[in-house]
Scaffold this active site. Structure first.
Site, PDB file in Angstrom:
ATOM      1  N   GLY A 232       1.177  -1.314   0.026  1.00 29.76           N
ATOM      2  CA  GLY A 232       0.041   0.196   0.258  1.00 29.76           C
ATOM      3  C   GLY A 232       1.130   1.093  -0.376  1.00 29.76           C
ATOM      4  CB  SER A 233      -0.009   4.848   0.703  1.00 31.73           C
ATOM      5  OG  SER A 233      -0.369   4.527   2.538  1.00 31.73           O
ATOM      6  N   GLY A 237       2.357   2.142   4.944  1.00 33.46           N
ATOM      7  CA  GLY A 237       3.252   1.138   6.081  1.00 33.46           C
ATOM      8  C   GLY A 237       4.212   2.117   6.976  1.00 33.46           C
ATOM      9  CD  GLU A 254       6.945  -5.251  -2.147  1.00 30.89           C
ATOM     10  OE1 GLU A 254       7.745  -4.724  -3.081  1.00 30.89           O
ATOM     11  OE2 GLU A 254       7.657  -6.941  -1.980  1.00 30.89           O
ATOM     12  CB  CYS A 288       3.733   0.277  -6.848  1.00 33.17           C
ATOM     13  SG  CYS A 288       1.979  -1.041  -5.766  1.00 33.17           S
TER      14      CYS A 288
HETATM   15  C1  SIN Z   1       2.419  -3.490  -8.353  1.00 29.81           C
HETATM   16  O1  SIN Z   1       2.209  -4.161  -7.491  1.00 29.81           O
HETATM   17  O2  SIN Z   1       1.929  -1.622  -8.711  1.00 29.81           O
HETATM   18  C2  SIN Z   1       2.779  -3.792  -9.841  1.00 29.81           C
HETATM   19  C3  SIN Z   1       3.681  -4.676  -9.942  1.00 29.81           C
HETATM   20  C4  SIN Z   1       3.759  -4.664 -11.695  1.00 29.81           C
HETATM   21  O3  SIN Z   1       3.910  -4.138 -12.252  1.00 29.81           O
HETATM   22  O4  SIN Z   1       4.413  -5.923 -12.125  1.00 29.81           O
END
Ligand code: SIN
Length: 499
Positions: A232-233, A237, A254, A288
């Site tokens: 998430g953001s 985190g 992540e 992301c």
């Molecule tokens: C994501 O987790 O936002 C993207 C994963 C990707 O682009 O491979």
């Protein structure tokens, strides 16, 4: 109409429609209500974790290849239901069909990967300094893994975590985004079905908690949750990490990305143009890994920038279910407000904006559709160093390669990056210790669209976690170092004498 579609899709998957409740689920396609669900209360987290913990105690003793059989069957059932699951992903997240199918494919791929891994959870043997001794490393199941996922990859990120956690011998408690609980219910039901088929999977090995941040916070805080994997953001985190750290739990984060690409003078312009458009406008800029900053060498900017404007002008924005649409809706009104706010700030900073306006879509009056924006920026302002989860690409020109790398790295996030060049030296510098400081660094490939097999994740405020490939499985296991003495003496390490 979408509400009826949900009932049909869930029925196709054999998932009973859960009772109605206070959690309203809307489709970003038109803002309409898809259904309502009963959210779990923070008090129910305890029970879910307790069930997963007792299932873990049994599952950890099941041989890993047998655990792999559960994940292999999950992959098989996902293959069978790929098209239906993708329809559900489209309704709930607003992805275009090709990307929704790709998301389900990613679940299948990680199941294949994890199945193979179930026969390879290997340790090391290490040369011992002591005669008649063996030194080795073994890997054991860890415990309950709490998995918190975001709306933009509503099912793939769960699968990245669950497939590895399950073959590693763990229980899983999943808290999906409150914006995408239906796809989570469907995946959870498919997993429960294959677990029942197998016969020896302890009940409650994988459980689902629906609800908002309050539920996620209790999960992160729970002393019996050995690993919290949260996507998430950076703000999320920042809340979760200290909670987990305070109880000495393990976290796998992540978080946000602010991904950049350097386009060098030797570039293949066609390749770069296609990569930029997919990476910056694809998934409506809600990955992301979406491309958010572009550093173009001043010698080729006059060629590349008009091409990009032309490509952006012809991008079809609209209902993601329609053929030929490449850009679907933003997830909700808050995402639209953030997009508009960022563009206003860019303008105030001296940015020159192309696109970015709201697009009216037939039948989609409640949805938030925008034309992806290209913004020529005079400099990397404070705005550009922040992640706005929308299709906005800030463009800056550079003259000196080293200065471009310095600007590239001068943001708090460190997820994904790319260089487009045919100059071997530039490529190697970009990939070297003095180059990109991100967890993902690509050459002549955009920053988004990672494949299963490589470890996925990033540095700095992105959180440092790694998922989905390589040796990411080690985060889901505990390591033991073992020394075995098969001699008749008791030599002490470092020659210490104690007699
Ligand atoms: C994501 O987790 O936002 C993207 C994963 C990707 O682009 O491979």
């Amino acid at each position: 109409m979408e509400a009826t579609a949900v009932v049909r899709l869930l029925a196709d998957l054999g998932v009973p429609l859960p009772p109605a409740g206070k959690l309203i689920v809307r489709s970003p396609i038109d803002g309409g209500q898809l259904t309502s669900l009963v959210p779990h209360t923070p008090a129910e987290v305890d029970a879910a974790v307790a069930v997963a913990q007792s299932a873990f105690l049994a599952w950890r003793l099941v041989p890993a290849p047998r655990r792999g059989e559960l994940v292999r069957r999950l992959g098989a059932t996902l293959r069978r239901h790929k098209a239906v699951l993708a329809e559900l992903v489209i309704l709930e997240s607003g992805k275009i069909r090709s990307e929704a199918l790709g998301e389900v494919q990613e679940m299948i791929d990680i199941c294949d990967f994890a199945t193979g891994l179930s026969r390879q959870l290997y340790g090391l043997t290490i040369a011992s300094e002591r005669p008649g001794h063996r030194l080795m490393e073994t890997w054991h199941p860890l415990g309950v893994c709490g998995v918190i996922t975001a709306f933009n990859f509503p099912v793939a990120v769960w699968a990245w975590n669950a497939a590895l956690a399950l073959v590693c011998g763990n229980g899983v408690v999943w808290k999906p985004s409150e914006k995408t609980p239906l796809t989570a219910l469907a995946c959870q039901a498919l997993l429960a079905e294959v677990a029942a088929e197998l016969g020896d999977v302890p009940p409650g090995l994988s459980t689902l908690l629906l609800g908002g941040a309050d539920v996620g916070a209790v999960l992160a805080d729970h002393p019996a949750v050995a690993l919290v994997s949260a996507t998430g953001s950076c703000a999320m985190g920042r809340a979760v990490a200290p909670q987990v750290a305070a109880r000495f739990g393990r976290s796998l984060l992540e978080l946000g990305g602010n991904n950049a690409m350097i386009v060098a003078p030797s570039v293949d312009l066609d390749l770069a143009q296609r990569a930029i458009v997919f990476a910056a406008a694809g998934t409506a800029g809600q990955r992301c890994t979406s491309l958010r900053r572009l550093f173009v060498h001043e010698a080729i900017a006059p060629d590349l920038l008009p091409r990009l404007r032309q490509a952006y002008a012809s991008l079809r924005v609209g209902d993601p279910r329609d053929e030929g649409i490449l850009v679907g809706p933003l997830i909700d009104a808050a995402a639209f407000a953030a997009q508009q706010g960022a563009l206003a700030e860019a303008k105030a900073d001296g940015g020159h904006i192309f696109g970015g306006e709201r697009v009216t879509v037939a039948g989609g009056t409640g949805g938030y559709y925008v034309r992806p924006a290209l913004v020529d920026m005079p400099a990397q302002t404070d705005l550009v160093t922040r992640e706005t989860f929308a299709p906005i690409l800030y463009i800056m020109t550079y003259r000196d390669f080293a200065a471009a790398i310095a600007l590239h790295n001068a943001v708090p996030q460190g997820l994904a990056s790319a260089i487009f060049t045919n100059d071997l030296r530039e490529m190697e510098v970009f990939l070297s210790a003095a180059g990109s400081d991100c967890g993902i660094a690509n050459v002549n490939v955009g920053p988004s669209g990672a494949e299963i097999g490589g470890a996925f994740g990033g540095e700095k405020e992105t959180g440092g976690g790694r998922e989905a490939g390589s040796d990411a499985w080690k985060a889901y296991m505990r390591r033991a170092t073992n020394t075995i003495n098969y001699s008749r003496d008791l030599p002490l390490a470092q020659g210490v004498k104690f007699v």
